[in-house]
Every structure is written in structure tokens, then in C-alpha cells.
Design a protein around this motif. Sequence first.
Motif, short mmCIF file in Angstrom:
data_model
loop_
_atom_site.label_atom_id
_atom_site.label_comp_id
_atom_site.label_asym_id
_atom_site.label_seq_id
_atom_site.Cartn_x
_atom_site.Cartn_y
_atom_site.Cartn_z
N ASN A 279 0.81 -1.22 0.00
CA ASN A 279 0.00 0.00 0.00
C ASN A 279 0.84 1.27 0.00
OD1 ASN A 279 -2.61 -1.29 0.10
ND2 ASN A 279 -2.13 -1.85 2.22
N GLU A 280 2.12 1.13 0.30
CA GLU A 280 3.01 2.28 0.26
C GLU A 280 3.47 2.53 -1.18
OE1 GLU A 280 3.57 4.15 2.75
OE2 GLU A 280 3.11 2.94 4.53
N GLN A 281 3.71 3.80 -1.47
CA GLN A 281 4.13 4.14 -2.83
C GLN A 281 5.43 3.44 -3.22
OE1 GLN A 281 5.40 8.24 -3.61
NE2 GLN A 281 4.19 8.23 -5.51
N ILE A 282 6.37 3.30 -2.28
CA ILE A 282 7.65 2.69 -2.62
C ILE A 282 7.48 1.21 -2.97
CG2 ILE A 282 8.26 2.05 -0.23
CD1 ILE A 282 11.17 2.88 -1.03
N HIS A 283 6.50 0.53 -2.33
CA HIS A 283 6.24 -0.87 -2.67
C HIS A 283 5.71 -0.98 -4.10
CE1 HIS A 283 5.36 -1.22 1.91
NE2 HIS A 283 6.66 -1.24 1.66
N GLN A 284 4.79 -0.09 -4.43
CA GLN A 284 4.21 -0.11 -5.77
C GLN A 284 5.26 0.27 -6.82
OE1 GLN A 284 1.24 2.76 -4.86
NE2 GLN A 284 0.05 1.35 -3.56
N HIS A 285 6.11 1.22 -6.46
CA HIS A 285 7.20 1.62 -7.35
C HIS A 285 8.15 0.45 -7.58
CE1 HIS A 285 11.21 3.36 -8.28
NE2 HIS A 285 10.50 4.23 -8.99
N ALA A 286 8.49 -0.27 -6.51
CA ALA A 286 9.40 -1.41 -6.62
C ALA A 286 8.84 -2.49 -7.53
CB ALA A 286 9.69 -1.99 -5.24
N ALA A 287 7.53 -2.76 -7.40
CA ALA A 287 6.90 -3.78 -8.25
C ALA A 287 6.92 -3.35 -9.71
CB ALA A 287 5.48 -4.04 -7.78
N GLY A 288 6.54 -2.09 -9.96
CA GLY A 288 6.51 -1.60 -11.34
C GLY A 288 7.89 -1.55 -11.96
N LYS A 289 8.88 -1.09 -11.20
CA LYS A 289 10.22 -0.98 -11.74
C LYS A 289 10.83 -2.37 -11.98
CE LYS A 289 14.67 1.27 -11.07
NZ LYS A 289 15.47 2.22 -10.25
N THR A 290 10.61 -3.30 -11.06
CA THR A 290 11.15 -4.64 -11.23
C THR A 290 10.58 -5.31 -12.47
OG1 THR A 290 11.44 -4.87 -8.83
CG2 THR A 290 11.49 -6.90 -10.13
N ASP A 291 9.29 -5.15 -12.69
CA ASP A 291 8.67 -5.71 -13.89
C ASP A 291 9.28 -5.10 -15.15
OD1 ASP A 291 6.37 -7.24 -15.21
OD2 ASP A 291 6.04 -5.19 -15.94
N ALA A 292 9.52 -3.78 -15.12
CA ALA A 292 10.14 -3.12 -16.27
C ALA A 292 11.56 -3.63 -16.51
CB ALA A 292 10.14 -1.61 -16.06
N VAL A 293 12.30 -3.86 -15.44
CA VAL A 293 13.67 -4.38 -15.58
C VAL A 293 13.63 -5.77 -16.20
CG1 VAL A 293 15.68 -5.19 -14.29
CG2 VAL A 293 14.64 -2.99 -13.71
N ILE A 294 12.73 -6.61 -15.72
CA ILE A 294 12.62 -7.97 -16.26
C ILE A 294 12.34 -7.94 -17.75
CG2 ILE A 294 11.19 -10.06 -16.25
CD1 ILE A 294 10.83 -9.56 -13.20
N ARG A 295 11.35 -7.16 -18.14
CA ARG A 295 10.96 -7.12 -19.55
C ARG A 295 12.06 -6.53 -20.42
NH1 ARG A 295 6.08 -3.65 -19.57
NH2 ARG A 295 5.97 -4.15 -21.79
N SER A 296 12.74 -5.49 -19.94
CA SER A 296 13.79 -4.88 -20.75
C SER A 296 15.01 -5.79 -20.86
CB SER A 296 14.19 -3.52 -20.15
OG SER A 296 14.68 -3.66 -18.83
N LEU A 297 15.36 -6.50 -19.78
CA LEU A 297 16.49 -7.41 -19.84
C LEU A 297 16.21 -8.58 -20.77
CD1 LEU A 297 17.79 -7.56 -16.15
CD2 LEU A 297 18.61 -6.15 -18.06
N LYS A 298 14.99 -9.07 -20.76
CA LYS A 298 14.62 -10.14 -21.70
C LYS A 298 14.79 -9.67 -23.14
CE LYS A 298 11.34 -13.03 -19.10
NZ LYS A 298 9.94 -13.50 -19.05
N ALA A 299 14.31 -8.47 -23.42
CA ALA A 299 14.42 -7.95 -24.79
C ALA A 299 15.88 -7.76 -25.18
CB ALA A 299 13.65 -6.63 -24.90
N PHE A 300 16.68 -7.25 -24.26
CA PHE A 300 18.10 -7.03 -24.52
C PHE A 300 18.81 -8.35 -24.80
CE2 PHE A 300 22.39 -5.59 -22.73
CZ PHE A 300 22.71 -4.84 -23.85
#
Length: 421
Positions: A279-300
Motif C-alpha cells: 500500500n506504500e508508494q515505494i512498494h508499488q514503485h518497486a513492483a513496477g520498476k522490477t517488472d520493467a527491468v525484467i521485460r527490458s532485460l529479456k528484450a536485450f
Amino acid sequence: MSITSVADATASSQRRETDLLELVKSMESVIREAEPRIETEGRVPIEIIHQLYDGGLFRSFLPRELSGLEVHPVQWLEAITELSRINGSVGWLGMLHAGGTWCEPEVMAPIIEKDRWITAGNLGRAAGKAYRVDGGYRISGKWPFCSGSPEATYLYGRAMLYDENDELVIHPVDGNPWYITGYFPRQDVIIHDDWDALGLRGTGSGHIEVQDVFVPTEMVNELGVHYRAYDRPLYRAPFNLLAHSAHAIGLLEAALDEFTKQVHKAAAHGSLRQARLGNEQIHQHAAGKTDAVIRSLKAFLMDATNAAYENAQDHGPVEYEHRVRIHQTNVFCVQTANEAMHYIYQQTGSPGIFRGTRIERIFRDMTVAAQHTIVGDASMDRVGQYLLTKDLPSGPQIDVSSTGFIMGPHPQFDTKASDAE
């Protein structure tokens, strides 16, 4: 395999490549159930090893004529990513027990008929001494970090060649010591049960040792990167090394999965922090950023792999820039995934600190995987050396005096491989 059967073999190979991912997914419950054993026994249960071999994953780089799959590397990397998401130790062995060989088909055929071809060893550390004798070499040495050695049927270790005067033999191509690597039958090897690391505890990555073992010439790679027994696209680039990237991505996926599960767990009585998890913004930020890292690393990763594989259709080895990009991809993917892992793990809070939880084990596995010398962040300097010198009249100039981060032969040495024979 006859030339007339190539089309049928290609179609069959495509079906089997698709099956690799399905095989891994079908084994998730079995592997998850075995996780306590994997952690405490320091190895993966042999029944899981045999299932991965017989199902094809551990024969991915074994040539077609030896009952291997000789896969497209992208399909293999997707399977390694999924296997690593399920369990880091099993995923690590999926990378190393890929089935590659430098032995000729006529040497391999009788071995394959008798037993599974599961190898383990150390190509990074030249901890052995080798001497030429009639019909082969006598090799002694002790090598660390030999992942998968408990189940291996053949083992190997890189050695430096010495002459009859006990003088180091220098390779004429690059001026470095002449390195050779030999396959040792399991019965000739002392396997030390001494792997006790922070993470990847189920990989059995202890020392192996041989004492004055005779290895026939046909079981030795005498020319290193200057020779390929199977001169086909899969073997013209170090595609197997890209599994370091796939492994790290799979671990990061697992960490995000576990963080998400923790968010939806009921909080311990009286724990306001756990009640606020997600429920904290940093938790939501961590989830969104981690997903973006996963997807970008896969593409790379897939971009570098597909580009190198396309180049490998016509170039053996692949052109030098692709070999540089493979190393760049590995370092960037593993170190970026490791950074993202620390971020998402930190948000988990106290539930992530207790021994035996999945997020705790995943964190330990990633920490150890990122320490491997081939993906060390400092070695990104080799990529920079290439970029800064490739357009010079004398370029490119790469430091090749230590670990072979970028696969040779290197263009700064214009001596052809045939001169080494």
C-alpha cells in the motif's frame, strides 16, 4: 544423418525446442517439493537430473547426430529462465549441463550409447598441468567451482601445457600459455564434497581433482577457441554463456512473484508494517520498476542472441562485435538484475530475512550468481576497449592477458588458427 533428412530433422528439432519450456513447466511441482533436499544435501536429486536429461534440456547443445537437440539458443534461454524462476540451483545446472562437447562424433558415439553425457568442470581456472605423452596427455590438477560434479559422468579442467623440461609452452597465436582441456571419466576423478556457499547451495560446486591421469588425444581440446568439432551455427558463438543472463532474469522473476505473494498474505498480528505492505508508494514503485527491468532485460538478451545466431549462419566464429556484445549482455543483465533484486528484497521487510523462505533463498542465489567472474561488472571495461579502439587502424585492442571474457580468436592477432596446428 543424411542430407536428405535435413528438413525432417529441422521440423523435429523445432518441436523439441518448444517442448523444452513445456518440460520445465511440467516439473515445477517436483522441483519445488525437492527444494529442502536441494538446499541441505548440496545437490539436485538424481531423479530430477535424469528427467531433465531424458526430456532433452541437458541435451540442448549436444549435436543432432549424437541424439542431441542442437537447439535454437533463444528457445533454450527461455527454458533456462523458467527453470531458474522455479529454483536457482536447478537453473544453474541447466546452464552447465547443456550437453556440449569438443569430441568428434566417432569418439562420442560409444560414450552416448553407454551412459548419459553429463559433464562438469572448470574452464576458467587453469589449475592443471599437462604433459604430452604417446597417444595423449598426462594431467594433474585440482579445480574449484565445478558445478554439477556430483552427477557428472565426465569431468574436465583447464590445464597449462608443459614440455619435457617442465617449461611452460606458449601458444603461437596469442602469446599466452597453451591451454588444453581434457575429459576425465568419473572413475578417474576425486570429487570433493566441499561446497558450502551462501547461495546456489544445491549446485554441488565443489573441487574436483585428478592425479597424473592419462587422457587420450581424442578426449582433449588442444586448440581451444581455434577449433570447433561441429562447425554449425550453435557452436560458432558462446551462446551457452548467455544463460548467465537468463538465470539472473529468472531469479528476478521469482523474487517479484514472492514479493507479490507476500503483499497478499495476512499480516502478523500487531505488525503495522506488514499490514501496509503493498500500500506504500515505494512498494508499488518497486513492483513496477522490477517488472520493467525484467521485460527490458529479456528484450536485450533476445536481441543480442538473435543477432549473433543470424550472423552465425554465415560466420564461424561469429564476427567479433557479436562476441563483444554477448559479454556486454551478460554483464549488464546479471548486474542489473542483481541491483533490482536488492531493491525488491528490501521492500519485503522482515518476512524475507528468515532462513528457509523462498525470497530469502532467491536473494542468496542471486548474490552468489552475480559474483561469477565472467559477469563481473569490472569486466565491462573490455567492451569499452572495443568501442574506443575498433575504428583505429590498429584496432580493436582488447586486454586478453587474463580471463577470456570475450571469446577469441581476437583480431589483434592476425595469425590464423591453422598456424597453431
